[in-house]
Each structure stands twice: as C-alpha cells, then as structure tokens.
Motif scaffolding. Structure first.
Motif, PDB file in Angstrom:
ATOM      1  N   ALA A   1     -31.158  46.301   2.282  1.00 30.31           N
ATOM      2  CA  ALA A   1     -30.858  46.613   3.505  1.00 30.31           C
ATOM      3  C   ALA A   1     -31.759  45.756   4.313  1.00 30.31           C
ATOM      4  O   ALA A   1     -32.999  45.656   3.970  1.00 30.31           O
ATOM      5  N   GLY A   2     -31.191  44.923   5.247  1.00 29.08           N
ATOM      6  CA  GLY A   2     -32.282  44.202   5.899  1.00 29.08           C
ATOM      7  C   GLY A   2     -32.554  42.723   5.653  1.00 29.08           C
ATOM      8  O   GLY A   2     -33.238  42.039   6.208  1.00 29.08           O
ATOM      9  N   ILE A   3     -31.744  42.365   4.702  1.00 36.69           N
ATOM     10  CA  ILE A   3     -31.900  40.904   4.026  1.00 36.69           C
ATOM     11  C   ILE A   3     -30.402  40.261   4.205  1.00 36.69           C
ATOM     12  O   ILE A   3     -29.639  40.406   3.467  1.00 36.69           O
ATOM     13  N   PRO A   4     -30.263  39.689   5.297  1.00 39.62           N
ATOM     14  CA  PRO A   4     -28.878  39.359   5.964  1.00 39.62           C
ATOM     15  C   PRO A   4     -28.020  38.775   4.847  1.00 39.62           C
ATOM     16  O   PRO A   4     -27.068  39.355   4.620  1.00 39.62           O
ATOM     17  N   ILE A   5     -28.238  37.607   4.325  1.00 36.95           N
ATOM     18  CA  ILE A   5     -27.388  36.889   3.339  1.00 36.95           C
ATOM     19  C   ILE A   5     -27.063  38.004   1.926  1.00 36.95           C
ATOM     20  O   ILE A   5     -25.934  37.963   1.779  1.00 36.95           O
TER      21      ILE A   5
ATOM     22  N   ALA B   1     -23.100  41.542  -0.439  1.00 39.62           N
ATOM     23  CA  ALA B   1     -23.039  42.850  -1.076  1.00 39.62           C
ATOM     24  C   ALA B   1     -21.956  43.932  -0.399  1.00 39.62           C
ATOM     25  O   ALA B   1     -21.256  44.352  -1.063  1.00 39.62           O
ATOM     26  N   ASN B   2     -21.799  43.745   0.956  1.00 39.08           N
ATOM     27  CA  ASN B   2     -20.917  44.508   1.630  1.00 39.08           C
ATOM     28  C   ASN B   2     -19.548  44.059   1.647  1.00 39.08           C
ATOM     29  O   ASN B   2     -18.438  44.733   1.262  1.00 39.08           O
ATOM     30  N   ALA B   3     -19.360  42.622   1.274  1.00 42.81           N
ATOM     31  CA  ALA B   3     -18.117  41.926   1.235  1.00 42.81           C
ATOM     32  C   ALA B   3     -17.683  42.373  -0.188  1.00 42.81           C
ATOM     33  O   ALA B   3     -16.512  42.411  -0.397  1.00 42.81           O
ATOM     34  N   LEU B   4     -18.407  42.061  -1.089  1.00 39.29           N
ATOM     35  CA  LEU B   4     -18.083  42.490  -2.608  1.00 39.29           C
ATOM     36  C   LEU B   4     -17.906  43.873  -2.577  1.00 39.29           C
ATOM     37  O   LEU B   4     -16.827  44.088  -3.338  1.00 39.29           O
TER      38      LEU B   4
ATOM     39  N   LEU C   1     -24.535  48.550   3.929  1.00 41.69           N
ATOM     40  CA  LEU C   1     -26.119  48.268   4.196  1.00 41.69           C
ATOM     41  C   LEU C   1     -26.227  47.563   5.692  1.00 41.69           C
ATOM     42  O   LEU C   1     -25.218  46.711   5.881  1.00 41.69           O
ATOM     43  N   ALA C   2     -27.083  47.920   6.118  1.00 40.78           N
ATOM     44  CA  ALA C   2     -27.574  47.310   7.580  1.00 40.78           C
ATOM     45  C   ALA C   2     -28.031  46.017   7.326  1.00 40.78           C
ATOM     46  O   ALA C   2     -28.853  45.691   6.464  1.00 40.78           O
ATOM     47  N   THR C   3     -27.620  45.022   8.218  1.00 47.70           N
ATOM     48  CA  THR C   3     -28.300  43.739   8.310  1.00 47.70           C
ATOM     49  C   THR C   3     -29.724  43.545   8.872  1.00 47.70           C
ATOM     50  O   THR C   3     -30.831  42.980   8.497  1.00 47.70           O
TER      51      THR C   3
ATOM     52  N   GLN D   1     -37.162  48.335  11.305  1.00 43.21           N
ATOM     53  CA  GLN D   1     -37.359  46.797  11.714  1.00 43.21           C
ATOM     54  C   GLN D   1     -36.962  46.785  13.087  1.00 43.21           C
ATOM     55  O   GLN D   1     -37.404  46.113  13.779  1.00 43.21           O
ATOM     56  N   ALA D   2     -35.876  47.099  13.588  1.00 46.77           N
ATOM     57  CA  ALA D   2     -35.176  47.010  14.890  1.00 46.77           C
ATOM     58  C   ALA D   2     -35.851  47.922  15.869  1.00 46.77           C
ATOM     59  O   ALA D   2     -35.740  47.505  17.294  1.00 46.77           O
TER      60      ALA D   2
END
Length: 449
Positions: A139-143, A148-151, A176-178, A183-184
């Motif tokens: 989580a937190g690693i945008p790409i 992973a979410n799309a898959l 998973l959160a981007t 962090q936010a």
C-alpha cells in the motif's frame, strides 16, 4: 452443583497460555467435552454462528444422541466454525463465571486453535491471509497498487487466488490504498488541551492495519471530527498489527510479538495522558480485553487497557463533559446501522447510535446482530458461504426501515463487516444504498469536506 443461570455480569479469567498444560490436547478435549455437554443441554446459542448448529447436529446424529457419542476428531468441525466473536460469552450464555460451571466457550475454542497451530495444522495460506502487515506493505506505492487492484478485479486472478490461497472468488476483498493513512495524515494537531471530567483532552490515534493500508479515508474523517471539536491529536509514533487476525488462528506467539512491539509505545502515550483511539472495533478489543487477559500481571498492558477508547465512546463522553459540538447542518436521511460484535463485547453501550441520533433530519434503524464476516472467516473458500448465510438476517433487517422505506445509507463501525453487508444487499437484491462508515457519516453531518 447449581444449575440455574448466572445473573451476575460475566467475568473473564486470565488466559493461561504460557502453561504447558494449555497445549495438552487430551486435557483440552476433556474440557471441550464438558462444555459441549452443557451447551447441548441448553442450546440457547443455536442461532449465533455455525459452531453451535454443527455441535448439535453431531450430537443428534450420534448413536447415543449425547456428547459422549460424538467422535472427538469431529470436535474440530465445531472449533473451525468459531470465529471468536465472543457473543455467546457476553450476551447469551447463563453459565459464564462467576457461575460454578465456569463456561468459557470462546477461550476454550482459542485453546484448541492454539493446539492446532502448534501442531502445524494451519496452512501457509491462512497464515499469510492473517499477516496484514505483510500484504499491506505494498500500500502507498501508486503504480504497484493500481496494478494489483486492477489484477484482483479479474476473474482469472480471483480464480488463482482461490486455488492458491483459499480465498473465495465471490468474496469482497479490500483494495490497497494509493496512499497510506500514516502517510496522508498530519502527524499531530496542536491546540489548547481541555480535559473533561470523563475524558482526556488529547488523543493518540492507533491507525490499525485496515485503515492504514486499505481505507485511510475513515481515519482522515476521524481527524476532521477531532479538528472540528478542537481536540488535539497525534498519530502513534509506530505500530504493528494489533494481533487479532493471529489470535483467531491460534498463533499466540505472533500475538506476543505484536504485543511486545505495541505496548511499550502505547504505554508511553497513556502515561502522558492521551486517550488512545482505534477506529476498528477488533483492534480496540485486543487492547481492552484479549491482551490484558494474556498478560494480567503486566502493568503497562493494564495501563494501556484503561486508556484505549472506541472513537464514539470517546466522543459521547466528551458530550457528557459539555465539550462536543452538537450543531449538525447536514441531515443524513435514513441510516441502517449494524452494531458489530467486537463493539458489543466492549460493554460501552450503543455510542455510535447515540451520536447518529443527535443529527437532525436523520432516522437511525439499528440492527444488533453479527454480520457474519468475522475477519478472514468471511473471505475463505471454506467459510464464505456460511458467512453470507449468517449475515442474511442482518441484510434483510437493514434493508427496510419501520415505515417500509429503504435506507439512504448502510453503516457499521467494522469496515470489513460493512462491506460484507453491502455485498449481502447486492447478492440478495435488497437495493443499493450508499455504504458509509459512521465516522464518515458524522463528518458529513458536521458539513466538513
């Protein structure tokens, strides 16, 4: 020996998990037989979960039609259906301590699960599923998160996950959160500390794995509510999973490792006068009940226990201190709200409902019954269908309010339980109300963006 039910509040004995006898399977099964015999004669908990119907069917189908006719290896069928909701102990059983029969069904199930785990009876996939800090690290690693979410939305990936990890392809799974909550979120919010008679005037946020890795918006909504009420806060400096997923597996050594990491940090905040808030009921319950029962003689554990709050327990105590803002410019309409099991077990009353009812133009319909999700139980191939069956009365009860109208929102303090309920609405074609966490609803009612 007295047979009448206990009329006093149930009390909990410490969990003797460091005693070698705790892991003696023969002694454990002797205690299981004693407890199962009492449960068979009572049957009050038949509708709570799958454990009790499984037990009663085994008894009724045995040659003797008594517990002594059940093959002891079949006890595991009962044990595997228990997901540690604790409702039988806290709301149903008349034979809990101080009754002389001293019946503790959940912790006897936990003892059996711990024996099974120590014997190597828990599969690697189950261990991984309960390792929230491991699969949350992405989580937190945008790409990576987006891929992973799309898959995980593809049928092929869900089929593979079912085959390899035992995760039912039909079960709802969190994404998973981007950007992680930790962090936010601002690390701290300073303002004048105003202590109430019942509440400390400053808060330390234990973010929890789920909010940190999956739904940071819930945590950010909590911070907005605290800001609005001029309550200073800090984010706990460092944290690990509370240990509840590992507890449900019987992996008590992993619970111990989590405790060793978390308690020294949380005890420091407690000594500094912070209220420690955990927005997931299971996490709060770990620090309020399960860890204190595992370490009854450790002062820091007991100190943390006294300083951990459910967010709505804290907010309603602030209201009683006259320190909570009660002007809500935004009505919510009709809300169907489910009280999660691990919220009920905390013995704090229906604080979330109490706050929602303060909002003008809001009708609250409360359902006090298990959603059936129960952590990993609700997503496993072996138990997902059972979880949906257990939740069906909840889905139906939440779908229609007293006047026959449909709700505008469905909500639960347990985020996973909330999504399970939303899936139940979809599967049972009960309409499509908006799912929103109670903290999100209160943030909306305050008119905060």
């Amino acid at each position: 020996m007295a047979t009448e039910g206990n009329l006093e509040a149930p009390t909990r004995h410490p969990l003797d998990w460091k005693n070698p006898a705790f892991y003696d399977e023969e002694k454990c099964f002797a205690e299981l037989e004693r407890i199962f015999d009492i449960c068979h004669g009572c049957r009050r908990c038949v509708s709570l979960c799958g454990a009790f119907p499984t037990l009663f069917d085994l008894v009724d189908e045995s040659k003797t039609m008594e517990v002594d006719g059940v093959d002891k290896q079949d006890y595991w069928k009962v044990i595997d259906q228990c997901y540690m909701c604790d409702l039988c102990y806290m709301t149903k059983c008349p034979y809990t301590p101080p009754h002389p029969w001293n019946l503790d069904f959940p912790h006897t199930m936990l003892r059996a699960k711990a024996i099974k785990f120590r014997k190597g009876g828990v599969k690697a996939a189950e261990k991984f599923l309960a390792s929230t800090d491991v699969h949350g690290q992405f989580a937190g690693i945008p790409i990576v998160v987006q891929a992973a979410n799309a898959l995980m939305r593809t049928p092929a990936a869900r089929g593979a996950l079912e085959s390899v990890a035992g995760v039912d392809r039909e079960a709802w799974l969190p994404e998973l959160a981007t950007r992680r909550f930790r962090q936010a979120a601002p690390k701290a919010r300073a303002t004048q500390v105003v202590d109430g008679d019942k509440t400390p005037g400053k808060v330390a946020i234990f973010s929890t794995c789920y909010i940190n890795y999956n739904e940071p918006g819930i945590g950010l909504d909590l911070l907005k509510i605290l800001d609005h009420n001029a309550i200073p806060y800090v984010i706990v400096e460092k944290e690990r999973c509370c240990g509840m997923p590992k507890l449900e597996l019987g992996d008590l050594e992993a619970v111990d490792a989590a405790k060793q990491a978390n308690i020294p940090v949380l005890a420091r905040y407690a000594r500094e006068g912070y209220a420690i808030l955990a927005a997931v009921p299971s996490c709060a319950l770990m620090f309020k009940q399960e860890i204190p029962l595992m370490y009854p003689d450790e002062a820091d554990v007991q100190l943390v226990k006294e300083h951990v709050w459910d967010p709505f327990e804290y907010l309603m105590a602030r209201k009683r201190d006259g320190l909570l803002k009660t002007e809500f410019p935004q009505a919510l309409g009709r809300v169907s709200y489910q009280v999660p099991c691990h919220g009920r077990v905390q013995n704090i009353g229906r604080k979330t409902e109490e706050m929602l009812r303060m909002i003008p133009g809001t009708e609250v319909h409360t359902v006090e019954r298990c959603s059936g999700h129960a952590g990993t139980f609700g997503v496993k191939k072996a138990t997902h269908a059972t979880a949906m069956k257990i939740g069906k009365p909840v889905f139906k009860a939440m779908a229609t309010l007293k006047d026959g109208a449909a709700p505008d929102f469905i909500s639960s303090d347990c985020p996973l339980g909330g999504h399970h309920i939303a899936q139940g609405f979809e599967v049972n074609q009960l309409g499509t109300p908006t799912l929103a966490h109670p903290l999100t609803l209160v943030r909306k009612a305050y008119g905060l963006e």
